[in-house]
Design a protein around this motif. Structure first.
Motif, mmCIF file in Angstrom:
data_model
loop_
_atom_site.group_PDB
_atom_site.id
_atom_site.type_symbol
_atom_site.label_atom_id
_atom_site.label_comp_id
_atom_site.label_asym_id
_atom_site.label_seq_id
_atom_site.Cartn_x
_atom_site.Cartn_y
_atom_site.Cartn_z
ATOM 1 N N LEU A 18 -7.881 19.849 2.992
ATOM 2 C CA LEU A 18 -7.824 18.470 2.500
ATOM 3 C C LEU A 18 -6.744 17.703 3.240
ATOM 4 N N LEU A 19 -7.090 16.552 3.694
ATOM 5 C CA LEU A 19 -6.103 15.657 4.287
ATOM 6 C C LEU A 19 -5.477 14.867 3.156
ATOM 7 N N THR A 20 -4.307 14.382 3.363
ATOM 8 C CA THR A 20 -3.609 13.634 2.343
ATOM 9 C C THR A 20 -3.376 12.206 2.822
ATOM 10 N N PRO A 21 -4.405 11.360 2.741
ATOM 11 C CA PRO A 21 -4.198 9.989 3.171
ATOM 12 C C PRO A 21 -3.255 9.264 2.214
ATOM 13 N N PRO A 22 -2.484 8.348 2.730
ATOM 14 C CA PRO A 22 -1.539 7.662 1.872
ATOM 15 C C PRO A 22 -2.232 6.746 0.873
ATOM 16 N N VAL A 23 -1.597 6.600 -0.282
ATOM 17 C CA VAL A 23 -2.041 5.607 -1.246
ATOM 18 C C VAL A 23 -1.547 4.275 -0.713
ATOM 19 N N SER A 24 -2.435 3.313 -0.540
ATOM 20 C CA SER A 24 -2.027 2.072 0.115
ATOM 21 C C SER A 24 -0.990 1.294 -0.683
ATOM 22 N N ALA A 25 -0.964 1.463 -1.986
ATOM 23 C CA ALA A 25 -0.015 0.707 -2.802
ATOM 24 C C ALA A 25 1.154 1.551 -3.257
ATOM 25 N N LEU A 26 1.404 2.668 -2.605
ATOM 26 C CA LEU A 26 2.495 3.554 -2.993
ATOM 27 C C LEU A 26 3.787 3.077 -2.336
ATOM 28 N N THR A 27 4.824 2.913 -3.168
ATOM 29 C CA THR A 27 6.129 2.487 -2.646
ATOM 30 C C THR A 27 7.211 3.366 -3.262
ATOM 31 N N ASP A 28 8.365 3.380 -2.602
ATOM 32 C CA ASP A 28 9.504 4.054 -3.215
ATOM 33 C C ASP A 28 10.164 3.076 -4.178
ATOM 34 N N MET A 29 11.221 3.495 -4.807
ATOM 35 C CA MET A 29 11.865 2.638 -5.808
ATOM 36 C C MET A 29 12.663 1.492 -5.181
ATOM 37 N N THR A 103 12.433 12.798 -6.511
ATOM 38 C CA THR A 103 11.872 11.586 -5.924
ATOM 39 C C THR A 103 10.788 11.013 -6.828
ATOM 40 N N ASN A 104 10.841 9.723 -7.092
ATOM 41 C CA ASN A 104 9.806 9.033 -7.856
ATOM 42 C C ASN A 104 9.329 7.836 -7.067
ATOM 43 N N LEU A 105 8.023 7.676 -7.055
ATOM 44 C CA LEU A 105 7.370 6.584 -6.342
ATOM 45 C C LEU A 105 6.618 5.720 -7.333
ATOM 46 N N LEU A 106 6.170 4.552 -6.879
ATOM 47 C CA LEU A 106 5.398 3.630 -7.711
ATOM 48 C C LEU A 106 3.988 3.459 -7.152
ATOM 49 N N SER A 107 3.027 3.407 -8.034
ATOM 50 C CA SER A 107 1.653 3.060 -7.681
ATOM 51 C C SER A 107 1.041 2.392 -8.905
ATOM 52 N N ASP A 108 -0.268 2.280 -8.920
ATOM 53 C CA ASP A 108 -0.957 1.770 -10.099
ATOM 54 C C ASP A 108 -2.217 2.613 -10.302
ATOM 55 N N PRO A 109 -2.802 2.573 -11.487
ATOM 56 C CA PRO A 109 -3.943 3.449 -11.773
ATOM 57 C C PRO A 109 -5.115 3.289 -10.804
ATOM 58 N N SER A 110 -5.422 2.085 -10.404
ATOM 59 C CA SER A 110 -6.550 1.852 -9.503
ATOM 60 C C SER A 110 -6.329 2.483 -8.131
ATOM 61 N N GLU A 111 -5.155 2.257 -7.565
ATOM 62 C CA GLU A 111 -4.840 2.826 -6.256
ATOM 63 C C GLU A 111 -4.752 4.348 -6.322
ATOM 64 N N PHE A 112 -4.166 4.863 -7.410
ATOM 65 C CA PHE A 112 -4.072 6.307 -7.524
ATOM 66 C C PHE A 112 -5.458 6.927 -7.683
ATOM 67 N N ASP A 113 -6.336 6.274 -8.406
ATOM 68 C CA ASP A 113 -7.708 6.775 -8.552
ATOM 69 C C ASP A 113 -8.389 6.860 -7.186
ATOM 70 N N LYS A 114 -8.206 5.862 -6.347
ATOM 71 C CA LYS A 114 -8.772 5.891 -4.989
ATOM 72 C C LYS A 114 -8.216 7.063 -4.197
#
Length: 167
Positions: A18-29, A103-114
């Motif tokens: 499995l490749l791990t593409p980035p979540v487009s809306a993932l940011t650090d704090m 480490t904690n990052l931020l995303s949202d449910p829609s982006e994480f689902d993708k």
């Protein structure tokens, strides 16, 4: 399908690279773009907990993740808050309240689902959700629901004992 003891659902994604593409809306704090691919696969197991500050199950079980991290210094732990950029203050309050030092990052449910669907062909069910990556960065398991420290440790030890290749 494997189960982590006491956990209701686990999907073992064995035999697939499995490749791990980035979540487009993932940011650090600090609001800088981030991706999981830069945090996994560094020769260490990585456990990712996806949480939300208003999630009762997350609040009730986050101590298990804290205890797991303390008992397993050789495993990287990463949190992903689904509070989104608009809920950053709530995420920061959660991090401070529970003393999360991983480490904690931020995303949202829609982006994480993708992201979850693109990497594991799984739909996001809810928080907490755990993802376990082997030392080579391969996603081995996705678990919706709370998991105990003991169950996480046992799962990793079992994978190691079975001689799962790191690649």
């Amino acid at each position: 399908m494997l189960r982590i003891k006491t956990a209701p659902i686990i999907a073992l994604l064995a035999g697939l690279t499995l490749l791990t593409p980035p979540v487009s809306a993932l940011t650090d704090m600090d609001d800088k773009p981030a991706s999981l691919e830069t945090l996994v696969g560094k020769g260490k197991w990585t456990v990712v907990e996806v949480w939300a500050s208003d999630c009762r199950a997350c609040r009730g079980s986050i101590h298990e993740t804290i205890n797991f991290e303390a008992a397993n210094p050789d495993v990287d732990v990463v949190g992903i808050s689904l509070d989104g950029s608009g809920g950053k203050a709530n995420a920061e309050k959660f991090i401070d309240e529970f003393g999360l030092d991983f480490t904690n990052l931020l995303s949202d449910p829609s982006e994480f689902d993708k992201y979850l669907y693109s990497t594991a062909k799984e739909s996001f069910i809810g928080t907490p959700t755990f993802m376990v990556y082997n030392p080579a960065g391969k996603l081995l398991a996705v678990q919706a629901g709370a998991i105990t420290e003991e169950a996480l440790s046992a799962f990793i030890k079992k994978q190691e004992a079975q001689g799962k290749p790191a690649t």
